[in-house]
Design a protein around this motif. Structure first.
Motif, PDB file in Angstrom:
ATOM      1  N   ALA A  34       0.336  -1.167  -0.198  1.00  0.00           N
ATOM      2  CA  ALA A  34      -0.245  -0.054  -0.325  1.00  0.00           C
ATOM      3  C   ALA A  34       0.965   1.424   0.053  1.00  0.00           C
ATOM      4  O   ALA A  34       0.611   2.480  -0.846  1.00  0.00           O
ATOM      5  CB  ALA A  34      -1.459   0.133   0.989  1.00  0.00           C
ATOM      6  N   SER A  37       2.660   1.574  -3.368  1.00  0.00           N
ATOM      7  CA  SER A  37       1.555   2.384  -4.074  1.00  0.00           C
ATOM      8  C   SER A  37       0.743   3.443  -4.673  1.00  0.00           C
ATOM      9  O   SER A  37       1.142   4.028  -5.166  1.00  0.00           O
ATOM     10  CB  SER A  37       0.401   1.050  -4.119  1.00  0.00           C
ATOM     11  OG  SER A  37      -0.437   1.508  -5.340  1.00  0.00           O
ATOM     12  N   ARG A  62      -3.493  -1.479  -8.958  1.00  0.00           N
ATOM     13  CA  ARG A  62      -4.961  -0.498  -8.927  1.00  0.00           C
ATOM     14  C   ARG A  62      -5.746  -0.199 -10.182  1.00  0.00           C
ATOM     15  O   ARG A  62      -5.777  -0.972 -10.496  1.00  0.00           O
ATOM     16  CB  ARG A  62      -4.534   0.488  -7.970  1.00  0.00           C
ATOM     17  CG  ARG A  62      -4.167  -0.092  -6.853  1.00  0.00           C
ATOM     18  CD  ARG A  62      -3.888   0.311  -5.164  1.00  0.00           C
ATOM     19  NE  ARG A  62      -3.601  -0.434  -3.977  1.00  0.00           N
ATOM     20  CZ  ARG A  62      -3.207  -0.006  -3.489  1.00  0.00           C
ATOM     21  NH1 ARG A  62      -4.154   0.999  -2.495  1.00  0.00           N
ATOM     22  NH2 ARG A  62      -2.663  -1.313  -1.895  1.00  0.00           N
ATOM     23  N   ASP A  63      -5.827   0.791  -9.926  1.00  0.00           N
ATOM     24  CA  ASP A  63      -6.653   1.633 -11.295  1.00  0.00           C
ATOM     25  C   ASP A  63      -5.802   2.154 -12.335  1.00  0.00           C
ATOM     26  O   ASP A  63      -5.931   2.372 -13.506  1.00  0.00           O
ATOM     27  CB  ASP A  63      -7.423   2.812 -10.586  1.00  0.00           C
ATOM     28  CG  ASP A  63      -8.616   2.073  -9.866  1.00  0.00           C
ATOM     29  OD1 ASP A  63      -8.897   0.702 -10.029  1.00  0.00           O
ATOM     30  OD2 ASP A  63      -9.392   3.383  -9.021  1.00  0.00           O
TER      31      ASP A  63
END
Length: 188
Positions: A34, A37, A62-63
């Motif tokens: 996390a 990212s 993620r996105d």
């Protein structure tokens, strides 16, 4: 300032030389993933096609746009030395493994690849993939060192002195056609 965001895959816990073996990464440290990212830009993510890099990239993406896996970003091919410990190899071929580490360049493990071959493969892949913006590359120790060597303009033996930890970030930028180092082995 845009450039390469080079991430080493999660740890494999392998005890030997791990090149093209398709070992999984330990991605249990969710907090580290996390933090890493969160540190990355909104940029495309590409990885080697080996499972440990693919899964690490997937966990970080993620996105972000996810590019196709790139075989040319694999770790060095260790040939007959694959998954063997240094001391085992040294007991059989002490001169060859010493040359491999002390005079990197064209020395290759039996059935494997030399440092110069790895460097040429990785330089070609990065040159093909990087479009001038930010690119997140999830790959391997050797792959990251090849790009660090290019940015530092140093010999292979010198770049071998750098640590590249699992789930670390190494950043490079390119200005006026020249690669520059922003940070090495950052652990967010």
């Amino acid at each position: 300032m845009s450039g390469l965001w080079l991430i080493r895959h999660g740890p494999t816990h392998a005890k030997g030389m791990c090149g093209w073996s398709d070992l999984p990464a330990d991605l249990s440290d969710l907090a580290a993933l996390a933090r890493l990212s969160a540190r990355l830009p909104e940029a495309p993510v590409v990885s080697s096609d080996l499972d440990r890099a693919v899964r690490t990239a997937d966990a970080l993406a993620r996105d972000r746009p996810r590019l196709a896996h790139e075989r040319a970003l694999r770790e060095m091919h260790f040939g007959d030395w694959e998954l063997r410990r240094h001391d085992e190899i040294e007991a059989e071929t002490p001169a060859l493994i010493r040359d491999f580490w002390d005079r990197p360049g064209d020395v290759a493990p039996p059935g494997g690849e030399s440092w110069n071959a790895l460097r040429a493969r990785c330089d070609g892949a990065i040159d093909r993939l990087w479009n001038g913006g930010d690119l997140i590359v999830v790959a391997h120790f050797g792959v990251i060192l090849t790009q660090l060597q290019r940015a530092l303009g140093c010999e292979a033996l010198e770049v071998f002195g750098h640590r590249i930890e699992p789930l670390s970030l190494t950043r490079l930028s390119r200005e006026d056609g020249v690669w520059r180092v922003i940070e090495i082995n950052a652990l967010p």
